[in-house]
Design an enzyme around this catalytic site. Structure first.
Site, PDB file in Angstrom:
ATOM      1  N   HIS A 363       0.831  -1.204   0.000  1.00 44.86           N
ATOM      2  CA  HIS A 363       0.000   0.000   0.000  1.00 44.86           C
ATOM      3  C   HIS A 363       0.864   1.251   0.000  1.00 44.86           C
ATOM      4  CE1 HIS A 363      -2.963  -2.779   2.223  1.00 44.86           C
ATOM      5  NE2 HIS A 363      -2.769  -3.114   0.984  1.00 44.86           N
ATOM      6  N   CYS A 676      -3.407   0.309 -19.812  1.00 47.59           N
ATOM      7  CA  CYS A 676      -3.221   1.154 -18.630  1.00 47.59           C
ATOM      8  C   CYS A 676      -2.238   0.591 -17.601  1.00 47.59           C
ATOM      9  CB  CYS A 676      -4.555   1.453 -17.963  1.00 47.59           C
ATOM     10  SG  CYS A 676      -5.323  -0.002 -17.238  1.00 47.59           S
TER      11      CYS A 676
END
Ligand code: PEP
Ligand code: MG
Length: 746
Positions: A363, A676
């Site tokens: 994260h 992407c």
């Protein structure tokens, strides 16, 4: 026992005296070896210190040939001294020559000594040298001698940290002053120059000695009591359903209540150490054990013990609570690891981030990427080596960190950054022009985003829109599930900030590496292939429905674009799409405003979807290739595993041919297609994707300039010819051929 204790106290007392008297570093070391030999009634005492990271040098001796001082050297692991340093464990033997690896050092005249006791001089995981005593006896030293020598070694390490042995004839350089280069891994590209800001500043023990053992024991007990209360409070306040959090806290409590831990610290105090020195000695021993433990679970537990010792040190010294450390103007955050929320709290002011642990998909890495802050992960020992305020260079492009760099290194780095700034200026000048290739098509360049904080880049980068908005970040940085109202407001703000530009919202992509702190973690053998993204959304539709409602409400009548991640087969897309249409119907029934237009797309991240029926392509309003995942499944190479993640080139002919197949199917069905994944932001890769037929790419905002610059100077037909030629000739990757061509183009 009390005899030995008073012996140790006397030894420490004399040591303190020797260190308090003014003297040059070498003289101090000489005095210390003399007094240890006297107090321990042993003929030889020697101090070996590291000259560089691999070489130990005899720096002072009582009993060995004085001529050998500063001449005798050994490599880490060589001879008994080298073995003590390498293993950071004592060696105690009554028959040194019979020990594996024993090496006679004739110049020292040591061959007549048979007993050998060596202990590491180390501080919090940092190796500094080896302290040795030797005698002619044929029996090993007793436990008390080992203990006494360890305590002395600890004091030496503490004093070395304070610079006590620096000086003329330089016995040793003070630690934390020499330049260090650490090779880690790339977390986020980019370069940064600045000064260290430690996430958890280390506590400095200024006085390792204490006269009044009773008073020190009292201080220790008071601090330990406080610590236990705070851990108990943490446990009562914690969410006990969270297994992982509970395990960590239980381990904390176990350590905090451990009798052995306390007893060892009490014994150290009784031998003359101050309470904080006793805590640090235990902490050093735990770190040394940490280096030997390969099991990740046990390593975590030893880290817990380390954290606990830090808490105790802060309680004892009052340091770190209000750290008193001034944040440098150009802070580079250094931490063992950090949570996404904590990282966001530091905000954009950080120039760079260096983590001792972490992973590409962690994260913290995701947030660093969103904030476009250069990040190096897996930078071994950085928290041991770095001090607050140290100068530091972060090379996120190569995963390198230079701590306290030499001027020449800093100069070269400054040049590199200046070149990058120049390039940025060049990119700024083409910000408003389209990415039109020579004679050829224009490629649409969008940016990837995930936080409100990213949106200003829409204007500064020249992106046409947001090609991928990773909605899970909003979930990851919170401590509990956001409500529908909160999410709707957030999505609405994103669309406000986009000012009418298209934003592709990707629904929640959790599972695998992205674990929400407030969701029950799944114990899966292979999380990347497990219960993640749309699979969670379809099996537990509550959260997905709530998110879809929030997206519709956030749109407030504006156009809405939604994309479902990790679709592996047609049915999954059909079901998810239907959920969105159902929610639209529901909003309609409730009389709420509906999006002006609605596009529903899928991410192509698994090879299976490329071969889905053409009806899937026809039903999807658009498809976006999630190259990060697609590539890992195509090559069966974990994107988070440092050993394999760079093993296969994106420009591998097989992968490009596969992408071409996807392009052809989209052409056949007139389905808009984009790419992407991270590779879209690498200029050479982007060029090849365009040559294979991609007309839209979405990337980090910082990549838009370089990609556009290259596209505008390239003729796609020529690139395509190079690629086809390399393919025809059996190349594994088209990269060498394309690079050659680019070089010829200048
Ligand atoms: C991808 O897989 O390429 C992608 C863009 O999604 P993420 O990196 O968030 O998995
Ligand atoms: Mg993905």
């Amino acid at each position: 026992m009390s005899d030995t204790r008073s012996g140790s106290r006397r030894l420490l007392g004399r040591l303190r005296q020797a260190l308090a008297e003014p003297a040059e570093g070498q003289e101090r070391l000489d005095r210390i070896t003399r007094l240890i030999a006297e107090e321990m009634h042993t003929p030889v005492c020697s101090i070996y210190l590291f000259r560089d990271q691999e070489t130990l040098e005899l720096c002072a001796t009582q009993g060995l040939n004085p001529e050998a001082v500063h001449k005798t050297r050994m490599r880490l692991g060589e001879g008994l001294v080298g073995r003590v340093a390498a293993s950071t464990q004592p060696i105690n033997t009554g028959n040194a020559p019979s020990q594996p690896g024993f090496r006679y050092m004739a110049e020292t005249g040591e061959e007549i000594y048979s007993a050998f006791l060596g202990v590491p001089i180390q501080r919090l995981g940092e190796r500094m040298g080896v302290l040795v005593v030797q005698s002619k006896e044929s029996t090993p030293y007793d436990d008390d001698a080992i203990y006494a020598l360890e305590v002395v070694a600890m004091v030496l390490a503490e004093m070395a940290e304070l610079g006590a042995f620096v000086g003329e004839g330089a016995a040793m350089a003070a630690p934390h002053q020499h330049p260090v280069m650490i090779r880690g891994s790339i977390g986020q590209e980019g370069a940064a120059m600045g000064h260290v800001l430690l996430h958890e500043p280390r506590v400095v023990v200024t006085n390792p000695f204490a006269d009044d053992a009773e008073a020190e024991l009292h201080r220790l007990h008071t601090a330990v009591d406080e610590l236990r209360i705070s851990v108990d409070e943490m446990l009562t306040g914690a969410d006990l359903k969270d297994k992982e959090q509970r395990e960590v806290l239980e381990a904390y409590r176990m350590f905090a209540n451990s009798k052995g831990w306390l007893r060892r610290m009490e014994a150290d105090i009784n031998r003359g150490l101050s309470a904080e020195a006793a805590v640090e000695k235990e902490q050093t021993a735990a770190r040394a054990r940490l280096e030997q433990v390969p099991d990740p679970y046990l390593r975590e537990r030893l880290h817990d013990l380390d954290d606990l010792s830090n808490r105790l040190l802060r309680l004892l010294t009052g340091q770190g609570t209000d750290s008193g450390v001034e944040t440098p103007e150009d802070p580079v955050l250094v931490a063992r690891n950090i949570g996404p929320g904590e990282l966001l709290a530091y905000g954009r002011g950080l120039r760079g981030i260096v983590l001792e642990e972490g992973s590409v998909g962690s994260h913290a890495a995701v947030v660093a990427r969103a904030l476009a802050i250069p990040l190096v992960i897996n930078a071994e020992r950085i928290t041991t080596e770095a001090l607050n305020g140290d100068r530091i260079l972060v090379d996120g492009d190569q995963g390198l960190v230079h701590l306290r760099p030499e001027d020449s290194v800093a100069g070269a780095f400054r040049d590199k950054m200046a070149m990058m700034t120049k390039a940025q200026e060049r990119y700024a000048s083409i910000r408003r022009v389209p990415a039109t290739t020579v004679y050829g098509p224009t490629i649409r360049l969008d940016m990837n985003a995930g936080l409100m904080a990213d949106l200003p880049s829409l204007r500064s980068s020249g992106a046409e829109g947001v090609g991928l908005f990773r909605t899970e970040l909003q979930f990851l940085v919170r401590s509990k599930f956001p409500t529908r109202g909160e999410l709707a407001a957030a999505y609405s703000r994103v669309l406000d900030a986009a000012g009418g530009k298209r934003v592709v919202f990707r629904t929640l992509d959790i599972g695998s590496d992205k674990v929400l702190p407030y969701m029950k973690p799944q114990d899966e053998p292979n999380p990347a292939l497990g219960w993640r993204a749309i699979r969670v959304g379809l099996d537990k539709p509550g959260v997905m429905r709530m998110q879809l409602q929030a997206l519709i409400r956030g749109a407030k009548g504006r156009p809405l674009t939604v994309m479902f991640p990790f679709v592996a087969q047609f049915d999954e897309f059909r079901a998810a799409r239907q959920m969105l249409l159902d929610e639209i119907e529901r909003e309609k029934r409730l009389g709420r405003p509906l999006p002006k237009t609605l596009e529903i797309g899928a991410m192509l991240e698994t090879p299976s979807l490329a071969f889905a029926p053409l009806q899937f392509y026809e039903l999807a309003d658009f498809i976006s290739v999630g190259g990060n995942d697609l590539k890992q499944f195509f090559f069966a190479a974990d994107r988070e595993n440092e050993r394999v993640r760079r093993r296969y080139d994106t420009l591998n002919v097989a992968f490009l041919t596969f992408l071409e197949w996807i392009v052809m199917r989209c052409r056949e069905t007139k389905t808009p297609l984009s790419f992407c994944g991270e590779d879209a932001g690498r200029p050479v890769e982007a060029l090849c994707f365009a040559a294979m037929g991609f007309r839209a790419l979405s990337m980090r905002p910082a990549s838009i300039g370089p990609v556009k610059h290259l596209l505008r100077r390239s003729n796609l037909s020529e690139v395509r010819e190079i690629i086809d030629d390399a393919r025809a000739h059996g190349a594994q990757s088209v990269r060498p051929a394309v690079m050659d061509w680019l070089r010829q183009q200048g």
